[in-house]
Each structure stands twice: as C-alpha cells, then as structure tokens.
Design a protein around this motif. Sequence first.
Motif, PDB file in Angstrom:
ATOM      1  N   LEU A  38     126.418 -47.278  28.524  1.00 31.21           N
ATOM      2  CA  LEU A  38     125.556 -46.153  28.193  1.00 31.21           C
ATOM      3  C   LEU A  38     125.338 -45.266  29.413  1.00 31.21           C
ATOM      4  CD1 LEU A  38     122.363 -46.144  26.043  1.00 31.21           C
ATOM      5  CD2 LEU A  38     122.309 -45.167  28.335  1.00 31.21           C
ATOM      6  N   ARG A  39     125.058 -45.885  30.560  1.00 39.12           N
ATOM      7  CA  ARG A  39     124.751 -45.102  31.762  1.00 39.12           C
ATOM      8  C   ARG A  39     125.966 -44.291  32.211  1.00 39.12           C
ATOM      9  NH1 ARG A  39     123.644 -46.725  37.562  1.00 39.12           N
ATOM     10  NH2 ARG A  39     122.169 -45.172  38.310  1.00 39.12           N
ATOM     11  N   ALA A  40     127.161 -44.870  32.102  1.00 37.80           N
ATOM     12  CA  ALA A  40     128.364 -44.135  32.469  1.00 37.80           C
ATOM     13  C   ALA A  40     128.567 -42.941  31.545  1.00 37.80           C
ATOM     14  CB  ALA A  40     129.576 -45.059  32.434  1.00 37.80           C
ATOM     15  N   LEU A  41     128.427 -43.160  30.237  1.00 41.42           N
ATOM     16  CA  LEU A  41     128.645 -42.078  29.277  1.00 41.42           C
ATOM     17  C   LEU A  41     127.616 -40.967  29.446  1.00 41.42           C
ATOM     18  CD1 LEU A  41     129.464 -44.196  26.095  1.00 41.42           C
ATOM     19  CD2 LEU A  41     131.087 -42.821  27.431  1.00 41.42           C
ATOM     20  N   GLU A  42     126.356 -41.339  29.558  1.00 45.65           N
ATOM     21  CA  GLU A  42     125.326 -40.320  29.706  1.00 45.65           C
ATOM     22  C   GLU A  42     125.423 -39.630  31.069  1.00 45.65           C
ATOM     23  OE1 GLU A  42     123.211 -39.224  27.397  1.00 45.65           O
ATOM     24  OE2 GLU A  42     123.973 -40.627  25.883  1.00 45.65           O
ATOM     25  N   GLY A  43     125.796 -40.390  32.092  1.00 47.16           N
ATOM     26  CA  GLY A  43     125.948 -39.793  33.416  1.00 47.16           C
ATOM     27  C   GLY A  43     127.076 -38.785  33.470  1.00 47.16           C
ATOM     28  N   ALA A  44     128.130 -39.036  32.699  1.00 56.48           N
ATOM     29  CA  ALA A  44     129.280 -38.132  32.689  1.00 56.48           C
ATOM     30  C   ALA A  44     129.079 -36.948  31.763  1.00 56.48           C
ATOM     31  CB  ALA A  44     130.534 -38.894  32.272  1.00 56.48           C
ATOM     32  N   ALA A  45     127.953 -36.912  31.052  1.00 54.05           N
ATOM     33  CA  ALA A  45     127.691 -35.818  30.111  1.00 54.05           C
ATOM     34  C   ALA A  45     126.495 -34.975  30.539  1.00 54.05           C
ATOM     35  CB  ALA A  45     127.453 -36.396  28.717  1.00 54.05           C
ATOM     36  N   GLN A  46     126.152 -35.012  31.820  1.00 54.11           N
ATOM     37  CA  GLN A  46     124.958 -34.307  32.277  1.00 54.11           C
ATOM     38  C   GLN A  46     125.077 -32.791  32.207  1.00 54.11           C
ATOM     39  OE1 GLN A  46     121.724 -35.757  33.276  1.00 54.11           O
ATOM     40  NE2 GLN A  46     122.881 -36.964  31.809  1.00 54.11           N
ATOM     41  N   ASP A  47     126.302 -32.283  32.169  1.00 55.03           N
ATOM     42  CA  ASP A  47     126.488 -30.844  32.032  1.00 55.03           C
ATOM     43  C   ASP A  47     126.565 -30.415  30.571  1.00 55.03           C
ATOM     44  OD1 ASP A  47     126.475 -30.486  34.771  1.00 55.03           O
ATOM     45  OD2 ASP A  47     128.635 -30.771  34.955  1.00 55.03           O
ATOM     46  N   GLY A  48     126.310 -31.354  29.646  1.00 56.27           N
ATOM     47  CA  GLY A  48     126.301 -31.027  28.235  1.00 56.27           C
ATOM     48  C   GLY A  48     127.553 -31.410  27.489  1.00 56.27           C
ATOM     49  N   THR A  49     128.624 -31.712  28.234  1.00 56.67           N
ATOM     50  CA  THR A  49     129.899 -32.101  27.626  1.00 56.67           C
ATOM     51  C   THR A  49     130.404 -33.350  28.310  1.00 56.67           C
ATOM     52  OG1 THR A  49     130.433 -29.781  27.173  1.00 56.67           O
ATOM     53  CG2 THR A  49     132.249 -31.366  27.075  1.00 56.67           C
ATOM     54  N   LEU A  50     130.829 -34.335  27.529  1.00 62.25           N
ATOM     55  CA  LEU A  50     131.373 -35.553  28.113  1.00 62.25           C
ATOM     56  C   LEU A  50     132.732 -35.261  28.714  1.00 62.25           C
ATOM     57  CD1 LEU A  50     131.195 -38.613  28.554  1.00 62.25           C
ATOM     58  CD2 LEU A  50     132.252 -38.918  26.308  1.00 62.25           C
ATOM     59  N   GLU A  51     132.866 -35.520  30.000  1.00 62.73           N
ATOM     60  CA  GLU A  51     134.106 -35.230  30.719  1.00 62.73           C
ATOM     61  C   GLU A  51     134.776 -36.529  31.163  1.00 62.73           C
ATOM     62  OE1 GLU A  51     135.456 -32.375  31.049  1.00 62.73           O
ATOM     63  OE2 GLU A  51     133.826 -31.009  30.483  1.00 62.73           O
ATOM     64  N   PRO A  52     136.110 -36.608  31.039  1.00 63.80           N
ATOM     65  CA  PRO A  52     136.805 -37.779  31.572  1.00 63.80           C
ATOM     66  C   PRO A  52     136.919 -37.689  33.088  1.00 63.80           C
ATOM     67  CG  PRO A  52     138.394 -36.199  30.754  1.00 63.80           C
ATOM     68  CD  PRO A  52     137.029 -35.630  30.439  1.00 63.80           C
ATOM     69  N   GLY A  53     137.262 -38.810  33.711  1.00 61.49           N
ATOM     70  CA  GLY A  53     137.530 -38.798  35.138  1.00 61.49           C
ATOM     71  C   GLY A  53     136.742 -39.846  35.891  1.00 61.49           C
ATOM     72  N   ILE A  54     136.788 -39.715  37.210  1.00 57.05           N
ATOM     73  CA  ILE A  54     136.119 -40.638  38.125  1.00 57.05           C
ATOM     74  C   ILE A  54     134.875 -39.957  38.676  1.00 57.05           C
ATOM     75  CG2 ILE A  54     136.336 -41.944  40.273  1.00 57.05           C
ATOM     76  CD1 ILE A  54     139.378 -41.976  39.786  1.00 57.05           C
ATOM     77  N   GLY A  55     133.778 -40.676  38.701  1.00 56.52           N
ATOM     78  CA  GLY A  55     132.550 -40.109  39.234  1.00 56.52           C
ATOM     79  C   GLY A  55     131.583 -41.181  39.663  1.00 56.52           C
ATOM     80  N   GLU A  56     130.429 -40.752  40.126  1.00 56.74           N
ATOM     81  CA  GLU A  56     129.339 -41.663  40.467  1.00 56.74           C
ATOM     82  C   GLU A  56     128.081 -41.171  39.770  1.00 56.74           C
ATOM     83  OE1 GLU A  56     128.933 -41.932  44.696  1.00 56.74           O
ATOM     84  OE2 GLU A  56     130.421 -43.540  44.822  1.00 56.74           O
ATOM     85  N   THR A  57     127.253 -42.112  39.349  1.00 57.37           N
ATOM     86  CA  THR A  57     126.008 -41.735  38.704  1.00 57.37           C
ATOM     87  C   THR A  57     124.832 -42.407  39.387  1.00 57.37           C
ATOM     88  OG1 THR A  57     124.787 -41.661  36.614  1.00 57.37           O
ATOM     89  CG2 THR A  57     126.200 -43.585  36.959  1.00 57.37           C
TER      90      THR A  57
END
Length: 344
Positions: A255-274
């Motif tokens: 959940l945290r990964a998905l919500e963290g990657a959608a903070q700009d309003g759109t779920l984006e693929p890729g590598i990141g940190e939350t």
Amino acid sequence: MPLTLEDFDYLLPPELIAQAPLAERCASRLLVLNDGELDRGFCDLPGLVQPGDLLVFNDTRVIHARLYGVKETGGQVEVLIERAIGPHEALAQVRASKSPRTGSRLRLADAFDVTVLGRVGEFFHLRFPETEELLVLLERHGKLPLPPYIERAADDHDESRYQTVYARDPGSVAAPTAGLHFDQKMLADLARQGVRGAWLTLHVGAGTFQPVRVNDLGEHRMHRERYVIPQATVDAIAATRAAGGRVIAVGTTSLRALEGAAQDGTLEPGIGETELFILPGYRFQVVDALITNFHLPKSTLLMLVSAFAGMETVRRAYAHAVREQYRFFSYGDAMFITHRNDAI
C-alpha cells in the motif's frame, strides 16, 4: 484537534504476541473488517475476493542483516543493516556501550572489517570489504533479523517461514508479513478463480521498528524506503479499475509503495523512495482493500490502518481481536479491510 500518539494506543497482553509461526501458513485466523467484525480463517480468503480483483504483492526478500562483532577497543557491537546504498556500503544501526567513532573499524563475524564513514541521521554509514558484494557477504556471515518483540534467536525454520513463498529480490531487513500467510496452493486457487496478481518491490528498513518519539504526530518524520513498481503492475491496476475490480494491497508495504508513487495524482512506474506518513484524513488514491497483520500500539502502521478503515472502527476491531485472543504481529493473524471513503 491534532492527532497525538496516545490516540493510537491499546492494551495488548504479552502472551498474544506470536513467537513462532503456525505449522501451516494459511492456518492463521482472518478478521474481516467492513461494517463489523467477522471471524474467519485465512483459508477463507478466496471467498472474500472476486474474479477480476487484483492482489498486489511485495516480492522483497529478507537478507541476513544482523551481524555481531567487536570494536577496535574490544567492546562488543551489534550491527543491523538498514539498507544497502551501494555494492560495498550500507546504512546501519550499531548497538554498543559507546558509539564507534568516524574512521574506526569494526571486526564483524570474526571474518572481516568494516570502516565507519560517519553518521546519517540515526544510522551509521559503513564501508564493507570490496572482495565480495555486500549481499553475498551478509548471506554468508549475517543472521536473519527477527523483530525485537520475538524473544528468541532465529533458527533454521525461520529461514523459510520468515520469507514469503514468492520472495525474489533481496534487500529487506523485515518481512512483508501479510504475505507470510500465502502458500503456493492458495496462490494457485486464487489464479484459477480469476483473481489476478501483480508485483512490486519495497525493501523494508529497520526504521519500521523505530518508535514514534513525539506526541504531536505533525512533528514525526518517517523513515525512507526504496520501491520498484513495474510498468506491468501499473497496467494491471489500470485494467482492474476499468473492469470494475478492486485493487487489494497485500500488506502495508504494498500500500505504501503504491500510494507513495501516486502522490502527483497518477500512479507512475519506476524506482523511487517514499517517506509517506499516512494518518487519518489521508485520501487514498490507488488501494481499495488491504490484507494486513495486527500492528504495534502507537506505531505508524497502526496509524496507516486507522486512516484506511477509520479510527473508531480499528479501535473496536483491535479490542475484539484481544478479547478473542488473536495472535499479534509478524507471525500472528491477519485482517481483511475494505476501504471506507468516509473513514475518520
């Protein structure tokens, strides 16, 4: 009124903290939380999901992140890797009677030396020998790091049971415990039923066990965790949404990964940190339902679940689980929670 740490406290008898896994992964209990509490078994999960639903799993693998050794002065040290930050460097917690100095060396596992490069917040920056990759070195000389509330050392049984059956990508220092309930038979049964699966990776750091040290939660700063979300997972979520299915996160890490990657309003693929800190009032953008274990009092994970289901709903559910003697924490029982848009 602002939320405080005391808003997320509850009484837990110590004997309800599971110290070992059950004989079978799916033999645990499942508290179904929607309009009320329903006691089920985890083996009943296929009856709670529908064809067209999507389960999103975290495929991280727990590494041998705990090491014992001595300082140059001879004092004992215990090192718990937080995360690798290169092929030969890591951030780590170091427990010793006196903190090691920058530039000093630690002899670990009576096998190799590491250099203390400095501090990064509460963690130590360590450089490991360049003779082997860090993860190879840890696998050979380190120990499996069971959580601090399991009051025993890891044994051979934990080597398999403190990993999910689908663990692939090494990097976590704690298991994504909601996934521990799934065995290969259940995964196959769900697939035959038309329930799809998707994968992401979030490496759980040692910071997940750090207590919240401020009463005013607005002052708390979350630890950072690295995630990888493949394009195939983003596509599967979009297809599920289009077909009217539910996106079900297997664990708070997913959940945290998905919500963290959608903070700009759109779920984006890729590598990141939350470093996303989810509190009641948060508006969930991706996840419709959650499978999760029971979490520690005053923990950020309990706050996340309270945001997803509602604070009063979670308080009642946890009180019910204590009365019914559910097993708590990593090797404990699970919950299935449907998100409420009006959760407060």
